[in-house]
Design a protein around this motif. Structure first.
Motif, PDB file in Angstrom:
ATOM      1  N   PRO A 177     -26.647 -37.656 -34.163  1.00  0.00           N
ATOM      2  CA  PRO A 177     -26.181 -38.437 -33.021  1.00  0.00           C
ATOM      3  C   PRO A 177     -24.934 -37.879 -32.339  1.00  0.00           C
ATOM      4  CG  PRO A 177     -26.780 -39.892 -34.824  1.00  0.00           C
ATOM      5  CD  PRO A 177     -26.809 -38.494 -35.361  1.00  0.00           C
ATOM      6  N   ASP A 178     -24.113 -37.110 -33.072  1.00  0.00           N
ATOM      7  CA  ASP A 178     -22.919 -36.506 -32.467  1.00  0.00           C
ATOM      8  C   ASP A 178     -23.208 -35.099 -31.939  1.00  0.00           C
ATOM      9  OD1 ASP A 178     -23.278 -35.513 -35.028  1.00  0.00           O
ATOM     10  OD2 ASP A 178     -21.145 -35.438 -35.506  1.00  0.00           O
ATOM     11  N   ASP A 179     -24.498 -34.813 -31.703  1.00  0.00           N
ATOM     12  CA  ASP A 179     -24.966 -33.569 -31.098  1.00  0.00           C
ATOM     13  C   ASP A 179     -24.662 -32.332 -31.935  1.00  0.00           C
ATOM     14  OD1 ASP A 179     -26.386 -32.210 -29.059  1.00  0.00           O
ATOM     15  OD2 ASP A 179     -24.516 -31.567 -28.124  1.00  0.00           O
ATOM     16  N   GLN A 180     -24.599 -32.487 -33.244  1.00  0.00           N
ATOM     17  CA  GLN A 180     -24.529 -31.314 -34.101  1.00  0.00           C
ATOM     18  C   GLN A 180     -25.956 -30.815 -34.307  1.00  0.00           C
ATOM     19  OE1 GLN A 180     -21.701 -29.598 -35.557  1.00  0.00           O
ATOM     20  NE2 GLN A 180     -20.912 -30.712 -33.780  1.00  0.00           N
ATOM     21  N   ARG A 181     -26.148 -29.516 -34.108  1.00  0.00           N
ATOM     22  CA  ARG A 181     -27.489 -28.928 -34.132  1.00  0.00           C
ATOM     23  C   ARG A 181     -27.631 -27.986 -35.326  1.00  0.00           C
ATOM     24  NH1 ARG A 181     -26.837 -27.170 -27.759  1.00  0.00           N
ATOM     25  NH2 ARG A 181     -25.951 -29.180 -27.138  1.00  0.00           N
ATOM     26  N   PHE A 182     -28.750 -28.095 -35.983  1.00  0.00           N
ATOM     27  CA  PHE A 182     -29.030 -27.281 -37.166  1.00  0.00           C
ATOM     28  C   PHE A 182     -30.412 -26.666 -36.996  1.00  0.00           C
ATOM     29  CE2 PHE A 182     -26.159 -30.687 -38.214  1.00  0.00           C
ATOM     30  CZ  PHE A 182     -25.180 -30.088 -38.983  1.00  0.00           C
ATOM     31  N   TRP A 183     -30.468 -25.333 -37.003  1.00  0.00           N
ATOM     32  CA  TRP A 183     -31.724 -24.620 -36.797  1.00  0.00           C
ATOM     33  C   TRP A 183     -32.142 -23.926 -38.082  1.00  0.00           C
ATOM     34  CZ3 TRP A 183     -31.955 -18.979 -35.001  1.00  0.00           C
ATOM     35  CH2 TRP A 183     -33.287 -18.563 -34.873  1.00  0.00           C
ATOM     36  N   GLY A 184     -33.320 -24.268 -38.566  1.00  0.00           N
ATOM     37  CA  GLY A 184     -33.881 -23.572 -39.708  1.00  0.00           C
ATOM     38  C   GLY A 184     -33.839 -24.369 -40.997  1.00  0.00           C
ATOM     39  N   GLN A 185     -34.856 -24.155 -41.823  1.00  0.00           N
ATOM     40  CA  GLN A 185     -34.905 -24.850 -43.113  1.00  0.00           C
ATOM     41  C   GLN A 185     -33.758 -24.441 -44.021  1.00  0.00           C
ATOM     42  OE1 GLN A 185     -35.813 -23.505 -46.314  1.00  0.00           O
ATOM     43  NE2 GLN A 185     -35.973 -21.373 -45.635  1.00  0.00           N
ATOM     44  N   ASP A 186     -33.170 -23.274 -43.754  1.00  0.00           N
ATOM     45  CA  ASP A 186     -32.041 -22.820 -44.563  1.00  0.00           C
ATOM     46  C   ASP A 186     -30.724 -23.443 -44.118  1.00  0.00           C
ATOM     47  OD1 ASP A 186     -32.182 -21.444 -42.172  1.00  0.00           O
ATOM     48  OD2 ASP A 186     -31.531 -19.531 -42.991  1.00  0.00           O
ATOM     49  N   ARG A 187     -30.771 -24.386 -43.156  1.00  0.00           N
ATOM     50  CA  ARG A 187     -29.559 -25.104 -42.735  1.00  0.00           C
ATOM     51  C   ARG A 187     -29.589 -26.563 -43.173  1.00  0.00           C
ATOM     52  NH1 ARG A 187     -28.268 -20.783 -42.615  1.00  0.00           N
ATOM     53  NH2 ARG A 187     -27.329 -19.514 -40.955  1.00  0.00           N
ATOM     54  N   LEU A 188     -30.564 -26.910 -44.005  1.00  0.00           N
ATOM     55  CA  LEU A 188     -30.644 -28.301 -44.444  1.00  0.00           C
ATOM     56  C   LEU A 188     -29.452 -28.705 -45.310  1.00  0.00           C
ATOM     57  CD1 LEU A 188     -34.478 -28.595 -45.062  1.00  0.00           C
ATOM     58  CD2 LEU A 188     -33.120 -30.075 -43.574  1.00  0.00           C
ATOM     59  N   GLU A 189     -28.923 -27.773 -46.083  1.00  0.00           N
ATOM     60  CA  GLU A 189     -27.729 -28.086 -46.873  1.00  0.00           C
ATOM     61  C   GLU A 189     -26.544 -28.401 -45.968  1.00  0.00           C
ATOM     62  OE1 GLU A 189     -26.695 -25.181 -49.779  1.00  0.00           O
ATOM     63  OE2 GLU A 189     -28.594 -25.334 -50.857  1.00  0.00           O
ATOM     64  N   ASP A 190     -26.462 -27.686 -44.854  1.00  0.00           N
ATOM     65  CA  ASP A 190     -25.376 -27.945 -43.902  1.00  0.00           C
ATOM     66  C   ASP A 190     -25.561 -29.311 -43.242  1.00  0.00           C
ATOM     67  OD1 ASP A 190     -24.357 -25.445 -44.498  1.00  0.00           O
ATOM     68  OD2 ASP A 190     -25.303 -24.473 -42.782  1.00  0.00           O
ATOM     69  N   LEU A 191     -26.800 -29.662 -42.934  1.00  0.00           N
ATOM     70  CA  LEU A 191     -27.079 -30.990 -42.382  1.00  0.00           C
ATOM     71  C   LEU A 191     -26.694 -32.071 -43.381  1.00  0.00           C
ATOM     72  CD1 LEU A 191     -28.374 -32.947 -40.329  1.00  0.00           C
ATOM     73  CD2 LEU A 191     -30.585 -32.482 -41.425  1.00  0.00           C
TER      74      LEU A 191
END
Length: 200
Positions: A177-191
């Motif tokens: 909701p705060d427009d943080q974008r995560f691209w890729g299955q390898d960014r799920l930890e960052d999400l």
């Protein structure tokens, strides 16, 4: 409650490799997921990307190695050259859109079963019979294959326009909701970490 917008293609190998981790992360943080299937080939064309088959051979070779490595790392069954790839994403996307509107089943399971059908089960996810099986297996009415065509087509087109406007250029792609974008299955930890911060 935090809502995650999830943009993906129903034949994306990286969306397949994400497995059910998005759903696990959402449950952990009490977040909801809005599933937004998009036409990946059209998205690539609109955002400066190139379909895999048209990429330089060096990029194709790296993609093949990376997909194989990631599948092995995740312990997931994976066929680098599935029998039905590429195939038309629209029918399976329409079914997911209709199922999300209808409710009553497990949407994450539906999405993963469609992706798994392509990348691990040698099935054509443009085939109505395959889609019906996936719908039924996830607790949805298999008749949504037929009844959800109109709303599915309209929403599928709208999802593409929305994706382009919001900065989506590949899959899987997650936006908070705060427009943080995560691209890729390898960014799920960052999400996961970001959602923890939002709650904290």
């Amino acid at each position: 409650m935090v809502a995650i917008d999830y943009y993906f293609g129903t034949i994306s190998p990286y969306a397949y490799l994400a497995g059910t981790r998005l759903e696990e992360i959402a449950a952990k943080h009490g977040a909801t997921i809005t599933y937004k299937p998009v036409d990946l080939l059209a998205l690539f064309g609109r955002t400066g990307g190139i379909p895999p088959a048209q990429r330089h051979v060096s990029r194709q070779e790296y993609r093949a190695q990376e997909l194989t490595r990631q599948a092995r790392k995740l312990g997931m069954e994976f066929n680098l050259k599935p029998a039905h790839f590429p195939t038309n994403m629209a029918p399976s996307s329409y079914a997911i859109i209709a199922a999300q509107k209808a409710g009553g089943g497990d949407l994450g399971k539906l999405c993963h079963s469609i992706l798994r059908a392509c990348w691990a089960e040698e099935k054509d996810v443009a085939d109505d019979a395959v889609i019906r099986d996936c719908l039924q297996g996830a607790g949805f009415d298999p008749g949504l294959v037929d009844s959800g065509l109109l709303v599915g087509a309209e929403t599928y087109a709208a999802n593409l326009e929305e994706a382009v406007e919001r900065g989506v250029f590949g899959a899987p792609f997650y936006i908070t909701p705060d427009d943080q974008r995560f691209w890729g299955q390898d960014r799920l930890e960052d999400l996961d970490a970001h959602l923890a911060g939002m709650r904290g």
